[in-house]
Design a protein around this motif. Structure first.
Motif, PDB file in Angstrom:
ATOM      1  N   GLU A 144      -6.818 -12.474   6.389  1.00 40.80           N
ATOM      2  CA  GLU A 144      -5.793 -11.818   7.213  1.00 40.80           C
ATOM      3  C   GLU A 144      -6.281 -11.931   8.661  1.00 40.80           C
ATOM      4  N   HIS A 203      -7.926  -8.551  -0.341  1.00 41.16           N
ATOM      5  CA  HIS A 203      -7.441  -9.029   0.952  1.00 41.16           C
ATOM      6  C   HIS A 203      -8.475 -10.032   1.470  1.00 41.16           C
ATOM      7  N   ASP A 234       3.520  -5.056   2.554  1.00 41.39           N
ATOM      8  CA  ASP A 234       2.243  -4.492   3.007  1.00 41.39           C
ATOM      9  C   ASP A 234       2.353  -2.984   3.288  1.00 41.39           C
ATOM     10  N   ASP A 235       2.735  -2.623   4.510  1.00 42.20           N
ATOM     11  CA  ASP A 235       2.850  -1.209   4.914  1.00 42.20           C
ATOM     12  C   ASP A 235       4.190  -1.032   5.626  1.00 42.20           C
ATOM     13  N   TYR A 272      -2.919   4.862  10.365  1.00 42.20           N
ATOM     14  CA  TYR A 272      -2.650   4.895   8.918  1.00 42.20           C
ATOM     15  C   TYR A 272      -3.534   5.949   8.226  1.00 42.20           C
ATOM     16  N   ASP A 274      -9.511  -3.660   0.623  1.00 38.99           N
ATOM     17  CA  ASP A 274      -8.721  -3.665   1.864  1.00 38.99           C
ATOM     18  C   ASP A 274      -9.493  -2.994   2.993  1.00 38.99           C
ATOM     19  N   SER A 275      -8.768  -2.614   4.051  1.00 40.95           N
ATOM     20  CA  SER A 275      -9.304  -2.026   5.285  1.00 40.95           C
ATOM     21  C   SER A 275      -9.904  -3.116   6.181  1.00 40.95           C
ATOM     22  N   PHE A 317      -4.015  -0.246  13.840  1.00 42.00           N
ATOM     23  CA  PHE A 317      -3.093   0.242  12.802  1.00 42.00           C
ATOM     24  C   PHE A 317      -3.825   1.160  11.831  1.00 42.00           C
ATOM     25  N   LEU A 318      -4.999   0.725  11.374  1.00 44.69           N
ATOM     26  CA  LEU A 318      -5.739   1.507  10.373  1.00 44.69           C
ATOM     27  C   LEU A 318      -6.057   2.906  10.893  1.00 44.69           C
ATOM     28  N   HIS A 347      -2.724 -11.724   1.605  1.00 47.20           N
ATOM     29  CA  HIS A 347      -2.597 -12.407   2.911  1.00 47.20           C
ATOM     30  C   HIS A 347      -2.989 -13.889   2.769  1.00 47.20           C
ATOM     31  N   LEU A 406      -5.535  -5.145  13.493  1.00 49.67           N
ATOM     32  CA  LEU A 406      -5.607  -4.407  12.227  1.00 49.67           C
ATOM     33  C   LEU A 406      -6.221  -3.019  12.427  1.00 49.67           C
ATOM     34  N   HIS A 432       0.876  -1.179   0.000  1.00 50.80           N
ATOM     35  CA  HIS A 432       0.000   0.000   0.000  1.00 50.80           C
ATOM     36  C   HIS A 432       0.908   1.222   0.000  1.00 50.80           C
TER      37      HIS A 432
HETATM   38  N1  ADE Z   1      -4.765  -1.269   4.356  1.00 52.91           N
HETATM   39  C1  ADE Z   1      -3.449  -1.068   4.472  1.00 52.91           C
HETATM   40  N2  ADE Z   1      -2.861  -2.141   4.979  1.00 52.91           N
HETATM   41  C2  ADE Z   1      -3.821  -3.078   5.193  1.00 52.91           C
HETATM   42  C3  ADE Z   1      -3.843  -4.398   5.707  1.00 52.91           C
HETATM   43  N3  ADE Z   1      -2.752  -5.019   6.122  1.00 52.91           N
HETATM   44  N4  ADE Z   1      -5.035  -5.016   5.779  1.00 52.91           N
HETATM   45  C4  ADE Z   1      -6.150  -4.406   5.386  1.00 52.91           C
HETATM   46  N5  ADE Z   1      -6.179  -3.169   4.909  1.00 52.91           N
HETATM   47  C5  ADE Z   1      -5.031  -2.497   4.804  1.00 52.91           C
END
Ligand code: ADE
Ligand code: ZN
Length: 331
Positions: free
Chosen positions: A193, A190, A271-272, A57, A162-163, A53-54, A214, A50, A12
Protein backbone atom coordinates in the motif's frame (compact mmCIF):
# COMPACT_ATOMS: atom_id res chain seq x y z
CA UNK A 1 -31.43 -6.92 -11.18
CA UNK A 2 -29.79 -3.61 -11.86
CA UNK A 3 -26.99 -3.46 -9.32
CA UNK A 4 -23.85 -5.44 -10.01
CA UNK A 5 -23.75 -8.20 -7.36
CA UNK A 6 -20.40 -7.79 -5.61
CA UNK A 7 -18.25 -9.32 -2.90
CA UNK A 8 -16.26 -7.14 -0.53
CA UNK A 9 -12.93 -8.67 0.49
CA UNK A 10 -11.17 -5.70 2.07
CA UNK A 11 -13.15 -3.80 4.64
CA UNK A 12 -12.29 -2.66 8.19
CA UNK A 13 -15.48 -2.53 10.25
CA UNK A 14 -14.01 0.30 12.32
CA UNK A 15 -13.56 2.18 9.05
CA UNK A 16 -17.33 2.18 8.56
CA UNK A 17 -17.86 4.29 11.68
CA UNK A 18 -19.67 7.30 10.21
CA UNK A 19 -19.34 10.76 11.78
CA UNK A 20 -23.06 10.75 12.64
CA UNK A 21 -22.75 7.44 14.51
CA UNK A 22 -19.65 8.75 16.34
CA UNK A 23 -21.81 11.51 17.84
CA UNK A 24 -24.68 9.12 18.67
CA UNK A 25 -22.35 6.67 20.45
CA UNK A 26 -20.43 9.45 22.25
CA UNK A 27 -23.73 10.74 23.66
CA UNK A 28 -24.92 7.24 24.59
CA UNK A 29 -21.67 6.35 26.35
CA UNK A 30 -20.85 9.71 27.92
CA UNK A 31 -17.63 10.01 25.88
CA UNK A 32 -16.45 13.58 25.44
CA UNK A 33 -15.40 14.32 21.87
CA UNK A 34 -12.78 16.98 21.09
CA UNK A 35 -15.10 18.43 18.42
CA UNK A 36 -17.90 20.95 19.01
CA UNK A 37 -20.12 19.48 16.29
CA UNK A 38 -20.35 17.22 13.26
CA UNK A 39 -18.94 19.88 10.94
CA UNK A 40 -15.80 20.23 13.04
CA UNK A 41 -15.31 16.45 13.08
CA UNK A 42 -15.83 16.29 9.30
CA UNK A 43 -13.13 18.90 8.79
CA UNK A 44 -10.60 16.36 10.15
CA UNK A 45 -11.14 14.03 7.15
CA UNK A 46 -8.31 15.46 5.10
CA UNK A 47 -5.36 13.06 5.00
CA UNK A 48 -1.74 13.44 3.87
CA UNK A 49 -0.80 9.78 4.19
CA UNK A 50 -1.76 6.50 5.89
CA UNK A 51 -0.54 7.61 9.35
CA UNK A 52 -2.59 10.82 9.38
CA UNK A 53 -5.70 8.73 8.68
CA UNK A 54 -4.79 6.11 11.28
CA UNK A 55 -4.48 8.81 13.97
CA UNK A 56 -8.12 9.84 13.46
CA UNK A 57 -9.32 6.26 12.88
CA UNK A 58 -7.94 5.06 16.25
CA UNK A 59 -9.05 8.23 18.11
CA UNK A 60 -12.65 7.86 16.87
CA UNK A 61 -12.82 4.28 18.20
CA UNK A 62 -13.05 5.77 21.72
CA UNK A 63 -16.85 5.84 21.30
CA UNK A 64 -17.07 2.04 20.80
CA UNK A 65 -17.53 0.70 24.31
CA UNK A 66 -20.34 -1.85 24.60
CA UNK A 67 -21.42 -5.00 22.79
CA UNK A 68 -24.39 -3.05 21.45
CA UNK A 69 -22.03 -0.42 19.96
CA UNK A 70 -20.21 -3.08 17.94
CA UNK A 71 -23.51 -4.63 16.88
CA UNK A 72 -24.90 -1.25 15.79
CA UNK A 73 -21.69 -0.48 13.89
CA UNK A 74 -21.79 -3.77 11.97
CA UNK A 75 -25.54 -3.56 11.30
CA UNK A 76 -25.16 -0.07 9.86
CA UNK A 77 -22.43 -1.33 7.52
CA UNK A 78 -24.39 -4.41 6.46
CA UNK A 79 -27.49 -2.35 5.66
CA UNK A 80 -25.39 0.09 3.58
CA UNK A 81 -23.49 -2.76 1.93
CA UNK A 82 -26.73 -4.54 0.93
CA UNK A 83 -27.92 -1.32 -0.73
CA UNK A 84 -24.58 -1.20 -2.60
CA UNK A 85 -25.13 -4.68 -4.08
CA UNK A 86 -22.79 -6.52 -1.70
CA UNK A 87 -23.79 -10.20 -1.49
CA UNK A 88 -20.87 -11.41 0.62
CA UNK A 89 -18.50 -9.43 2.86
CA UNK A 90 -15.21 -10.47 4.48
CA UNK A 91 -14.97 -8.09 7.39
CA UNK A 92 -11.77 -7.22 9.25
CA UNK A 93 -11.67 -5.88 12.79
CA UNK A 94 -8.74 -4.69 14.91
CA UNK A 95 -9.02 -6.51 18.28
CA UNK A 96 -5.85 -4.90 19.70
CA UNK A 97 -7.23 -1.41 19.11
CA UNK A 98 -10.10 -2.22 21.49
CA UNK A 99 -8.35 -4.35 24.09
CA UNK A 100 -5.71 -1.62 24.52
CA UNK A 101 -8.53 0.83 25.43
CA UNK A 102 -9.86 -1.49 28.10
CA UNK A 103 -12.69 -2.97 26.01
CA UNK A 104 -12.79 -6.74 26.65
CA UNK A 105 -12.20 -8.95 23.63
CA UNK A 106 -15.56 -10.65 24.27
CA UNK A 107 -17.41 -7.34 24.05
CA UNK A 108 -16.09 -6.60 20.62
CA UNK A 109 -16.23 -10.15 19.22
CA UNK A 110 -19.71 -10.92 20.59
CA UNK A 111 -21.05 -7.56 19.44
CA UNK A 112 -19.81 -8.07 15.90
CA UNK A 113 -20.80 -11.76 15.82
CA UNK A 114 -24.34 -10.87 16.83
CA UNK A 115 -24.80 -8.62 13.78
CA UNK A 116 -22.97 -10.97 11.41
CA UNK A 117 -24.99 -13.97 12.60
CA UNK A 118 -28.23 -12.35 11.41
CA UNK A 119 -26.83 -10.76 8.28
CA UNK A 120 -27.87 -13.37 5.70
CA UNK A 121 -31.44 -13.37 6.88
CA UNK A 122 -31.70 -9.65 7.59
CA UNK A 123 -29.69 -8.16 4.74
CA UNK A 124 -29.06 -11.03 2.31
CA UNK A 125 -25.33 -10.58 2.85
CA UNK A 126 -23.21 -13.58 3.88
CA UNK A 127 -20.16 -12.71 5.97
CA UNK A 128 -16.78 -13.84 7.19
CA UNK A 129 -14.89 -12.26 10.10
CA UNK A 130 -11.12 -11.66 9.94
CA UNK A 131 -9.05 -10.57 12.96
CA UNK A 132 -6.44 -8.07 11.78
CA UNK A 133 -3.30 -7.47 13.81
CA UNK A 134 -1.47 -4.18 14.20
CA UNK A 135 1.97 -4.38 12.57
CA UNK A 136 3.17 -1.25 14.40
CA UNK A 137 2.67 -2.99 17.77
CA UNK A 138 4.94 -5.80 19.06
CA UNK A 139 4.42 -9.15 17.32
CA UNK A 140 4.24 -10.87 20.74
CA UNK A 141 1.13 -8.82 21.60
CA UNK A 142 -0.53 -9.96 18.38
CA UNK A 143 0.24 -13.60 19.18
CA UNK A 144 -1.20 -13.21 22.68
CA UNK A 145 -4.46 -11.76 21.31
CA UNK A 146 -4.66 -14.54 18.70
CA UNK A 147 -4.31 -17.12 21.49
CA UNK A 148 -7.15 -15.42 23.38
CA UNK A 149 -9.35 -15.44 20.26
CA UNK A 150 -8.65 -19.14 19.77
CA UNK A 151 -9.27 -19.91 23.46
CA UNK A 152 -12.67 -18.20 23.35
CA UNK A 153 -13.52 -19.97 20.08
CA UNK A 154 -14.12 -16.63 18.35
CA UNK A 155 -15.99 -17.05 15.05
CA UNK A 156 -13.09 -15.90 12.88
CA UNK A 157 -12.22 -17.37 9.49
CA UNK A 158 -8.84 -15.75 9.13
CA UNK A 159 -6.25 -13.24 10.21
CA UNK A 160 -4.87 -10.10 8.59
CA UNK A 161 -2.11 -7.57 9.17
CA UNK A 162 -2.76 -3.83 9.02
CA UNK A 163 -1.88 -0.36 10.40
CA UNK A 164 1.30 1.62 9.62
CA UNK A 165 3.16 -0.39 6.98
CA UNK A 166 6.55 1.19 6.31
CA UNK A 167 9.17 -0.04 8.78
CA UNK A 168 6.96 -2.94 9.89
CA UNK A 169 7.69 -5.75 7.41
CA UNK A 170 5.80 -9.05 7.23
CA UNK A 171 8.95 -10.93 8.30
CA UNK A 172 8.28 -9.78 11.90
CA UNK A 173 5.04 -11.80 12.03
CA UNK A 174 6.07 -15.28 10.95
CA UNK A 175 5.23 -16.87 14.33
CA UNK A 176 1.75 -15.27 14.31
CA UNK A 177 0.95 -16.62 10.86
CA UNK A 178 2.40 -20.06 11.64
CA UNK A 179 0.09 -20.26 14.64
CA UNK A 180 -2.92 -19.07 12.65
CA UNK A 181 -2.31 -21.67 9.94
CA UNK A 182 -1.87 -24.38 12.57
CA UNK A 183 -5.30 -23.35 13.94
CA UNK A 184 -6.82 -23.76 10.46
CA UNK A 185 -7.28 -20.04 9.79
CA UNK A 186 -7.03 -18.33 6.40
CA UNK A 187 -4.28 -15.75 6.05
CA UNK A 188 -4.22 -12.33 4.38
CA UNK A 189 -2.00 -9.27 4.90
CA UNK A 190 -1.81 -5.64 3.82
CA UNK A 191 1.29 -5.18 1.67
CA UNK A 192 2.41 -2.77 -1.01
CA UNK A 193 0.00 0.00 0.00
CA UNK A 194 2.74 2.41 1.13
CA UNK A 195 5.38 -0.28 1.63
CA UNK A 196 7.75 -1.60 -1.05
CA UNK A 197 7.19 -4.59 -3.38
CA UNK A 198 9.53 -6.58 -1.14
CA UNK A 199 6.82 -6.61 1.55
CA UNK A 200 4.45 -8.30 -0.92
CA UNK A 201 7.07 -11.00 -1.53
CA UNK A 202 7.60 -11.48 2.19
CA UNK A 203 3.85 -11.76 2.81
CA UNK A 204 3.68 -14.50 0.17
CA UNK A 205 6.86 -16.38 1.03
CA UNK A 206 7.10 -15.97 4.79
CA UNK A 207 3.47 -15.53 5.87
CA UNK A 208 2.07 -17.72 3.06
CA UNK A 209 -0.96 -15.48 2.64
CA UNK A 210 -3.81 -16.38 0.28
CA UNK A 211 -4.48 -12.72 -0.59
CA UNK A 212 -2.64 -9.41 -0.54
CA UNK A 213 -4.59 -6.39 0.67
CA UNK A 214 -3.82 -3.44 -1.65
CA UNK A 215 -0.65 -4.63 -3.43
CA UNK A 216 -0.63 -1.65 -5.81
CA UNK A 217 3.13 -1.12 -5.51
CA UNK A 218 3.74 -4.51 -7.15
CA UNK A 219 3.85 -2.62 -10.46
CA UNK A 220 7.30 -1.28 -9.52
CA UNK A 221 8.71 -4.82 -9.75
CA UNK A 222 8.26 -6.62 -13.08
CA UNK A 223 9.40 -10.01 -11.78
CA UNK A 224 6.89 -9.78 -8.94
CA UNK A 225 4.07 -8.84 -11.33
CA UNK A 226 4.86 -11.90 -13.45
CA UNK A 227 4.71 -14.11 -10.38
CA UNK A 228 1.43 -12.56 -9.16
CA UNK A 229 -0.09 -13.10 -12.61
CA UNK A 230 1.19 -16.68 -12.88
CA UNK A 231 -0.10 -17.59 -9.42
CA UNK A 232 -3.23 -15.43 -9.76
CA UNK A 233 -2.67 -14.04 -6.28
CA UNK A 234 -5.72 -11.98 -5.31
CA UNK A 235 -4.97 -8.28 -4.78
CA UNK A 236 -7.79 -6.50 -2.92
CA UNK A 237 -7.46 -2.99 -4.35
CA UNK A 238 -9.18 0.03 -2.75
CA UNK A 239 -9.20 2.91 -5.27
CA UNK A 240 -10.85 5.70 -3.24
CA UNK A 241 -8.69 4.81 -0.24
CA UNK A 242 -5.52 5.09 -2.33
CA UNK A 243 -6.52 8.57 -3.51
CA UNK A 244 -7.55 9.86 -0.07
CA UNK A 245 -4.34 8.53 1.54
CA UNK A 246 -2.28 9.91 -1.36
CA UNK A 247 -0.85 6.55 -2.39
CA UNK A 248 -1.89 7.75 -5.87
CA UNK A 249 -2.33 11.37 -7.01
CA UNK A 250 -5.79 11.15 -8.53
CA UNK A 251 -8.26 8.43 -9.43
CA UNK A 252 -7.49 9.09 -13.10
CA UNK A 253 -3.93 7.93 -12.42
CA UNK A 254 -4.97 4.90 -10.39
CA UNK A 255 -3.09 1.76 -11.52
CA UNK A 256 -6.22 -0.44 -11.53
CA UNK A 257 -6.67 -0.39 -15.34
CA UNK A 258 -2.98 -1.23 -15.78
CA UNK A 259 -3.26 -4.02 -13.24
CA UNK A 260 -6.28 -5.47 -15.05
CA UNK A 261 -4.44 -5.11 -18.35
CA UNK A 262 -1.55 -7.15 -16.99
CA UNK A 263 -3.89 -10.00 -16.06
CA UNK A 264 -3.55 -9.57 -12.29
CA UNK A 265 -6.35 -10.95 -10.10
CA UNK A 266 -7.61 -7.60 -8.82
CA UNK A 267 -10.86 -6.78 -7.04
CA UNK A 268 -12.45 -3.48 -6.02
CA UNK A 269 -13.04 -2.83 -2.32
CA UNK A 270 -13.82 0.04 0.03
CA UNK A 271 -11.29 -0.35 2.91
CA UNK A 272 -12.61 2.36 5.30
CA UNK A 273 -15.61 3.81 3.45
CA UNK A 274 -16.70 6.24 6.20
CA UNK A 275 -13.32 7.96 5.83
CA UNK A 276 -12.62 7.78 2.11
CA UNK A 277 -15.70 9.24 0.46
CA UNK A 278 -17.71 6.21 -0.49
CA UNK A 279 -18.74 2.59 -0.19
CA UNK A 280 -18.02 -0.11 -2.77
CA UNK A 281 -20.77 1.15 -5.13
CA UNK A 282 -19.18 4.60 -5.14
CA UNK A 283 -15.77 3.05 -5.91
CA UNK A 284 -17.31 1.25 -8.91
CA UNK A 285 -19.28 4.34 -9.96
CA UNK A 286 -16.26 6.64 -10.04
CA UNK A 287 -14.07 4.03 -11.76
CA UNK A 288 -16.71 3.45 -14.42
CA UNK A 289 -17.18 7.18 -15.00
CA UNK A 290 -13.45 7.78 -15.36
CA UNK A 291 -12.28 4.68 -17.19
CA UNK A 292 -15.49 3.77 -19.01
CA UNK A 293 -15.46 0.19 -17.77
CA UNK A 294 -17.80 -1.98 -19.81
CA UNK A 295 -20.31 -4.39 -18.27
CA UNK A 296 -17.89 -7.21 -19.20
CA UNK A 297 -15.06 -5.53 -17.27
CA UNK A 298 -17.28 -4.83 -14.26
CA UNK A 299 -18.43 -8.46 -14.24
CA UNK A 300 -14.79 -9.60 -14.50
CA UNK A 301 -13.92 -7.55 -11.41
CA UNK A 302 -16.86 -9.06 -9.52
CA UNK A 303 -15.84 -12.55 -10.69
CA UNK A 304 -12.30 -11.97 -9.36
CA UNK A 305 -13.61 -11.19 -5.89
CA UNK A 306 -15.86 -14.27 -5.89
CA UNK A 307 -12.90 -16.43 -7.01
CA UNK A 308 -10.86 -15.08 -4.11
CA UNK A 309 -13.43 -15.28 -1.29
CA UNK A 310 -13.27 -17.68 1.66
CA UNK A 311 -16.59 -19.40 0.91
CA UNK A 312 -17.87 -22.85 0.05
CA UNK A 313 -17.82 -23.95 -3.59
CA UNK A 314 -21.61 -24.04 -3.50
CA UNK A 315 -21.81 -20.39 -2.42
CA UNK A 316 -19.19 -19.50 -5.05
CA UNK A 317 -21.29 -21.13 -7.79
CA UNK A 318 -24.34 -19.24 -6.57
CA UNK A 319 -22.53 -15.90 -6.71
CA UNK A 320 -21.10 -16.64 -10.18
CA UNK A 321 -24.68 -17.37 -11.31
CA UNK A 322 -25.87 -14.01 -9.93
CA UNK A 323 -23.15 -12.16 -11.82
CA UNK A 324 -24.07 -14.06 -14.99
CA UNK A 325 -27.70 -13.17 -14.54
CA UNK A 326 -26.75 -9.48 -14.10
CA UNK A 327 -24.69 -9.58 -17.28
CA UNK A 328 -27.51 -11.21 -19.26
CA UNK A 329 -29.96 -8.65 -17.90
CA UNK A 330 -27.77 -5.85 -19.25
CA UNK A 331 -27.38 -7.10 -22.80
N1 ADE B 1 -6.33 0.02 8.97
C1 ADE B 1 -7.49 0.48 8.49
N2 ADE B 1 -7.37 0.85 7.23
C2 ADE B 1 -6.08 0.61 6.85
C3 ADE B 1 -5.33 0.78 5.67
N3 ADE B 1 -5.85 1.28 4.56
N4 ADE B 1 -4.03 0.42 5.70
C4 ADE B 1 -3.48 -0.07 6.80
N5 ADE B 1 -4.14 -0.24 7.94
C5 ADE B 1 -5.44 0.09 7.98
ZN1 ZN C 1 -7.13 -1.92 4.65
Amino acid sequence: MDRLPVVELHLHIEGTLEPGLIFVLAERNGVELPYADLAELERQYEFGDLQSFLDLYYANMAVLRTERDFTDLARAYLARAAAAGVRHAEIMFDPQAHVSRGVPLETCVNGLASALGESEEEFGVSTVLIAAFLRDEPAEDALEVLEQLLAMNAPITGIGLDSAEVGHPPRDFVALYDRAREAGLECVAHAGEEGPPEYIREALDLLQVARIDHGIRCLEDEELVERLVAEQVPLTVCPLSNVRLRAVDTLARHPLPRMLGRGLNVSVNSDDPAYFGGYIDENFRQLTELFGFTDEQLAALAVNSVRSAFITEERRRGLFAEIDEWRRGRS
